[in-house]
Design a protein around this motif. Structure first.
Motif, PDB file in Angstrom:
ATOM      1  N   ASP A   1       0.791  -1.228   0.079  1.00 34.31           N
ATOM      2  CA  ASP A   1      -0.051  -0.040   0.082  1.00 34.31           C
ATOM      3  C   ASP A   1       0.666   1.242   0.145  1.00 34.31           C
ATOM      4  O   ASP A   1       0.520   2.285  -0.645  1.00 34.31           O
ATOM      5  N   ILE A   2       2.011   1.158   0.592  1.00 34.30           N
ATOM      6  CA  ILE A   2       2.962   2.441   0.749  1.00 34.30           C
ATOM      7  C   ILE A   2       4.498   1.728   0.392  1.00 34.30           C
ATOM      8  O   ILE A   2       4.761   0.911   1.162  1.00 34.30           O
ATOM      9  N   LYS A   3       5.063   2.390  -0.416  1.00 26.71           N
ATOM     10  CA  LYS A   3       6.486   2.025  -0.828  1.00 26.71           C
ATOM     11  C   LYS A   3       7.241   2.797  -0.613  1.00 26.71           C
ATOM     12  O   LYS A   3       7.178   3.870  -0.969  1.00 26.71           O
ATOM     13  N   VAL A   4       8.364   2.616   0.330  1.00 26.63           N
ATOM     14  CA  VAL A   4       9.362   3.216   0.724  1.00 26.63           C
ATOM     15  C   VAL A   4      10.809   3.073   0.155  1.00 26.63           C
ATOM     16  O   VAL A   4      11.107   1.519   0.307  1.00 26.63           O
ATOM     17  N   PHE A   5      11.666   3.582  -0.174  1.00 27.50           N
ATOM     18  CA  PHE A   5      13.293   3.493  -0.536  1.00 27.50           C
ATOM     19  C   PHE A   5      13.884   4.527   0.459  1.00 27.50           C
ATOM     20  O   PHE A   5      13.749   5.584   0.583  1.00 27.50           O
TER      21      PHE A   5
END
Length: 218
Positions: free
Chosen positions: A123-127
């Motif tokens: 749902d939330i993609k973080v790098f």
């Protein structure tokens, strides 16, 4: 249930970011999953053969099992038994970890954004984006102190697999991120932003009986 994926290169601070969010939200609200526990099982190979495997390639991970567990947590809200990994022996350990279907799942790992099928359930993609010199120093310390590696083996692995795989797969996966957090655990503003988004979801889920699947930034 909200699934957050946190990706980034080795030693970038992915776990620190995840733990900081969990500390602020409370462990009773969050299930933490490390992709490292889902390395493929090579128990049928001898140590030398296992040692020669490229563990920094996306195909080194059993993402089929990982997805199965994520879907079970999300769709059936039942517990699952996650494998664990013995890095000194390059094999799965006998011990498992029971994962609870909490409102928030944080999945952390090198290739969380590299694999399309894993990316699709997030749902939330973080790098987490950290300078290479900082990352390699952290890797050296971790592999020697926590995983029983020699400095020579860390050096050889970095040049032959870690650096090439980062350039080929991990760095390009940054384009899929909804949120990029520079300097990992030292970026308090970035961590606070991610925490606020997650807290907003928790508040909405308490007010609304059913929260539909959404991906921020899509």
């Amino acid at each position: 249930m909200l699934i957050i994926g946190i990706a980034g290169g080795t030693g970038s601070g992915k776990t620190t970011v995840a733990r900081s969010v969990i500390d602020q939200l409370g462990s009773s609200q969050v299930t933490f999953i490390s992709q490292d526990n889902y390395y493929r099982d090579h128990a049928h190979l001898d140590f030398k053969q296992r040692e020669a495997i490229n563990y920094d390639h996306p195909l080194a991970f059993d993402n089929e099992l990982l997805l199965q567990h994520l879907k079970q947590l999300k769709e059936t809200e039942s517990t699952v038994q996650s494998p664990t990994y013995d890095f000194a022996n390059h094999s799965r350990a006998d011990r498992t970890i029971e994962l609870q279907p909490n409102p928030i799942i944080i999945l952390e790992g090198l290739h969380v954004l590299s694999d399309e099928s894993v990316r699709g359930i997030l749902d939330i993609k973080v790098f987490v984006d950290t300078d290479p010199d900082v990352r390699i120093l952290r890797r050296v310390l971790r592999d020697i102190q926590e995983r029983g590696r020699s400095i020579q083996s860390v050096y050889d692995q970095y040049l032959t697999t870690v650096k090439p795989m980062h350039e080929a797969f991990i760095e390009p996966s940054k384009k899929y991120a909804d949120i990029i957090i520079p300097e990992g655990g030292h970026n308090e503003v970035g961590i606070q932003l991610l925490t606020i988004l997650t807290e907003k979801y928790l508040l909405q889920s308490q007010l609304v009986p059913s929260v539909s699947h959404r991906t921020i930034g899509d």
